[in-house]
Enzyme design. Structure first.
Site, PDB file in Angstrom:
ATOM      1  N   HIS A 196       0.819  -1.216   0.000  1.00 50.80           N
ATOM      2  CA  HIS A 196       0.000   0.000   0.000  1.00 50.80           C
ATOM      3  C   HIS A 196       0.853   1.266   0.000  1.00 50.80           C
ATOM      4  O   HIS A 196       0.419   2.323   0.462  1.00 50.80           O
ATOM      5  CB  HIS A 196      -0.957   0.011   1.208  1.00 50.80           C
ATOM      6  CG  HIS A 196      -1.620  -1.298   1.471  1.00 50.80           C
ATOM      7  ND1 HIS A 196      -2.373  -1.945   0.511  1.00 50.80           N
ATOM      8  CD2 HIS A 196      -1.626  -2.100   2.584  1.00 50.80           C
ATOM      9  CE1 HIS A 196      -2.839  -3.082   1.007  1.00 50.80           C
ATOM     10  NE2 HIS A 196      -2.387  -3.198   2.255  1.00 50.80           N
ATOM     11  N   ARG A 197       2.077   1.142  -0.512  1.00 52.16           N
ATOM     12  CA  ARG A 197       3.029   2.269  -0.583  1.00 52.16           C
ATOM     13  C   ARG A 197       3.466   2.752   0.798  1.00 52.16           C
ATOM     14  O   ARG A 197       3.955   3.869   0.939  1.00 52.16           O
ATOM     15  CB  ARG A 197       2.449   3.440  -1.401  1.00 52.16           C
ATOM     16  CG  ARG A 197       2.187   3.088  -2.875  1.00 52.16           C
ATOM     17  CD  ARG A 197       3.471   2.665  -3.557  1.00 52.16           C
ATOM     18  NE  ARG A 197       3.331   2.477  -4.989  1.00 52.16           N
ATOM     19  CZ  ARG A 197       3.075   1.293  -5.570  1.00 52.16           C
ATOM     20  NH1 ARG A 197       2.909   0.216  -4.822  1.00 52.16           N
ATOM     21  NH2 ARG A 197       3.001   1.197  -6.880  1.00 52.16           N
ATOM     22  N   LEU A 198       3.302   1.908   1.818  1.00 53.67           N
ATOM     23  CA  LEU A 198       3.759   2.249   3.162  1.00 53.67           C
ATOM     24  C   LEU A 198       5.176   1.699   3.327  1.00 53.67           C
ATOM     25  O   LEU A 198       5.419   0.747   4.072  1.00 53.67           O
ATOM     26  CB  LEU A 198       2.801   1.678   4.218  1.00 53.67           C
ATOM     27  CG  LEU A 198       1.352   2.170   4.104  1.00 53.67           C
ATOM     28  CD1 LEU A 198       0.484   1.541   5.199  1.00 53.67           C
ATOM     29  CD2 LEU A 198       1.303   3.703   4.195  1.00 53.67           C
TER      30      LEU A 198
END
Length: 218
Positions: A196-198
């Site tokens: 999640h692009r974290l």
């Protein structure tokens, strides 16, 4: 599909990064042991050119330049690479020794970024490495006046054959225009892709004889 349609697809290219995270408990007190671990894992994963790094320098007008160079050694003093001393990067470093390095280990969802200062290696260090290279690579160092304009590849090939004949026997001398640099580390950032692009990012900054470590937002 037209070329314009193909280009439009670029905006939609993405994937999830699922190789794993990077937690503070995974970190070492100094950056080099963690870098060594990641580099060993990149080698074990049989990545193409795991020691390849993007080297960024800046000219006298503030224009940045980047190129791929191979890392050849590292220790607590810094990271080492070799080059023609007449090259564009060498000219930049003469007036501005500030430098940035980037290791793009995409297949492991990892990146390492380094900021520091480049210092010329001693002749003894350069000579030792030069004579450890394959003989044809030593001759190749003599052939190219790096970054200069040439009219055809044939010029290089002819010069290579000429020098191969000249240096057919005996030790190949070290060119006076060939050397290396050691990059002292001021900052080193470790980036591990996350879902999640974290992404996980940790920045090591030199703080006297110790290192300050901060987690950065992705």
């Amino acid at each position: 599909m037209s070329d314009n349609d193909s280009l439009q697809q670029i905006a939609h290219l993405r994937r999830e990064y699922t190789k794993g995270g990077l937690r503070r408990t995974d970190l070492t007190e100094q950056p080099l042991p963690l870098f060594e671990r990641w580099l060993a894992q990149a080698c074990d994963a049989k990545l193409a050119d795991p020691t390849a790094m993007v080297v960024a320098t800046v000219d006298e007008n503030g224009q940045p330049y980047q190129r791929i160079v191979l890392l050849k050694h590292f220790d607590e003093r810094g990271l080492v690479f070799y080059t023609n001393l007449g090259s564009r990067k060498a000219h930049h470093l003469e007036t501005n020794p500030r430098i940035s390095l980037h290791f793009p280990w995409h297949m492991l969802d990892r990146q390492v970024m380094v900021q520091g200062t480049a210092e010329r290696l001693s002749t003894i260090e350069v000579l030792k490495y030069f004579h450890s290279r394959p003989r044809d690579s030593q001759i190749g160092a003599w052939v190219s006046k790096q970054s200069s304009r040439i009219s055809a590849r044939g010029i290089l090939e002819s010069k290579f054959l000429e020098l191969k004949q000249k240096f057919q026997q005996g030790e190949i001398p070290l060119p006076s225009f060939w050397g290396g640099y050691r990059v002292t580390i001021d900052q080193m950032e470790f980036w591990q892709g996350g879902e999640h692009r974290l992404h996980d990012r940790f920045l090591y900054q030199r703080d006297g004889s110790a290192w300050k470590i901060d987690r950065l937002a992705p």
